[in-house]
Design a protein around this motif. Structure first.
Motif, mmCIF file in Angstrom:
data_model
loop_
_atom_site.group_PDB
_atom_site.id
_atom_site.type_symbol
_atom_site.label_atom_id
_atom_site.label_comp_id
_atom_site.label_asym_id
_atom_site.label_seq_id
_atom_site.Cartn_x
_atom_site.Cartn_y
_atom_site.Cartn_z
ATOM 1 N N GLY A 3 27.729 37.881 30.053
ATOM 2 C CA GLY A 3 29.016 37.493 30.612
ATOM 3 C C GLY A 3 28.918 36.713 31.907
ATOM 4 N N ASN A 4 27.813 35.978 32.089
ATOM 5 C CA ASN A 4 27.615 35.177 33.301
ATOM 6 C C ASN A 4 27.685 36.009 34.581
ATOM 7 N N LYS A 5 27.285 37.278 34.476
ATOM 8 C CA LYS A 5 27.238 38.155 35.641
ATOM 9 C C LYS A 5 25.840 38.748 35.751
ATOM 10 N N THR B 89 34.512 50.570 26.112
ATOM 11 C CA THR B 89 34.958 50.402 27.502
ATOM 12 C C THR B 89 34.082 51.245 28.408
ATOM 13 N N GLU C 174 35.003 47.613 31.999
ATOM 14 C CA GLU C 174 34.412 46.427 31.374
ATOM 15 C C GLU C 174 34.326 46.646 29.873
ATOM 16 N N SER C 175 34.613 45.591 29.123
ATOM 17 C CA SER C 175 34.493 45.651 27.662
ATOM 18 C C SER C 175 33.075 45.262 27.278
ATOM 19 N N ARG D 214 28.221 42.659 27.801
ATOM 20 C CA ARG D 214 29.610 42.348 28.129
ATOM 21 C C ARG D 214 30.186 41.402 27.087
ATOM 22 N N VAL D 215 31.467 41.577 26.779
ATOM 23 C CA VAL D 215 32.117 40.691 25.818
ATOM 24 C C VAL D 215 33.336 40.041 26.462
ATOM 25 N N ASP D 216 33.598 38.827 25.998
ATOM 26 C CA ASP D 216 34.743 38.054 26.476
ATOM 27 C C ASP D 216 35.608 37.757 25.267
ATOM 28 N N LYS D 217 36.903 38.005 25.363
ATOM 29 C CA LYS D 217 37.798 37.834 24.221
ATOM 30 C C LYS D 217 37.812 36.406 23.688
ATOM 31 N N ASP D 218 37.366 35.446 24.500
ATOM 32 C CA ASP D 218 37.394 34.039 24.082
ATOM 33 C C ASP D 218 36.046 33.545 23.564
ATOM 34 N N HIS D 219 35.044 34.415 23.538
ATOM 35 C CA HIS D 219 33.714 34.007 23.075
ATOM 36 C C HIS D 219 33.265 34.873 21.902
#
Length: 230
Positions: free
Chosen positions: A37-39, A66, A74-75, A97-102
């Protein structure tokens, strides 16, 4: 997805084998890490028994989880799990980590249904064999299915179900099929039991031998009839 999994996590400062052993032995927690997640990667500790209990549910492996750390959520998805080589203990967990847009790549279990009622099984004595029990899918986090059904009801004797035969939910793609037809792997099939097949082959051979034996007898009879006519 009906069930929500919330994992309580704690900051983990000390790292290394010694610190991990103390964590497991004295605090009944296991070391884990959140990454992606770029973190920056975040080392954490989580309750051993809480995670172990959650793992009893198959859906946990293909769920958006979660993690609650210092009051923030964090998801994530579970990407790797390490176990003790001979004790019933967990030793480490990796969360992505997951991003709803990826889109994410996840392994999802297969659920085989209507095996006992399939005509090839119920009426013809066939046996269902499974080549794989899970499949890697690509989808947005909100579209991640808990499992994929494989319906065996209409599968005939000696027929094979391939990845391309599976009915996928909207927005979900099988990763292997994005690499071409050569990756359309078999999933399940129905065949006669080996013993029954051998028995059928033996009966066929006996029938063929009996048929061969009858032909000379008929020819000999024909020759005898010919001599009588002369």
């Amino acid at each position: 997805m009906s069930q929500e999994y919330v994992i309580e996590a704690f900051p983990r400062g000390d790292q290394g084998r010694g610190a991990s052993r103390r964590l497991r032995r004295e605090e009944k927690k296991i070391p884990a890490i959140i990454y992606g997640g770029n973190k920056d990667a975040t080392p954490i500790a989580i309750w051993h028994n809480e995670l172990k209990k959650a793992l009893e549910n198959e859906a946990f492996f293909s769920h958006i989880l979660t993690i609650e750390l210092d009051g923030k959520k964090e998801s994530v998805v579970l990407k790797d799990l390490q176990r003790h080589p001979y004790k019933a203990l967990l030793t480490h967990a990796d969360f992505l980590r997951v991003d709803k847009d990826h889109e994410i790549h996840m392994n999802v279990p297969l659920h085989f249904i209507n095996e006992e009622t399939a005509e090839a099984v119920k009426l013809q004595g066939g046996v269902v064999t499974h080549q794989i029990n899970e499949v890697e899918v690509i989808c947005l986090p909100q579209n991640l299915p808990e499992f994929i059904e494989v319906d065996m009801a209409s599968v005939g004797m000696d027929e094979v179900v391939h990845l391309s035969d599976l009915k996928m939910p909207k927005g979900v793609t099988i990763a292997a099929l994005t690499h071409g037809e050569d990756h359309d792997l078999p999933v399940a099939a129905i065949h006669k039991p080996r013993a029954a097949k051998v028995e059928d082959d033996e009966e066929t051979e006996e029938d063929e031998e009996a048929e061969k034996a009858e032909k000379p007898e008929k020819k000999a009879k024909k020759d005898e009839d010919g001599e009588d006519k002369e």
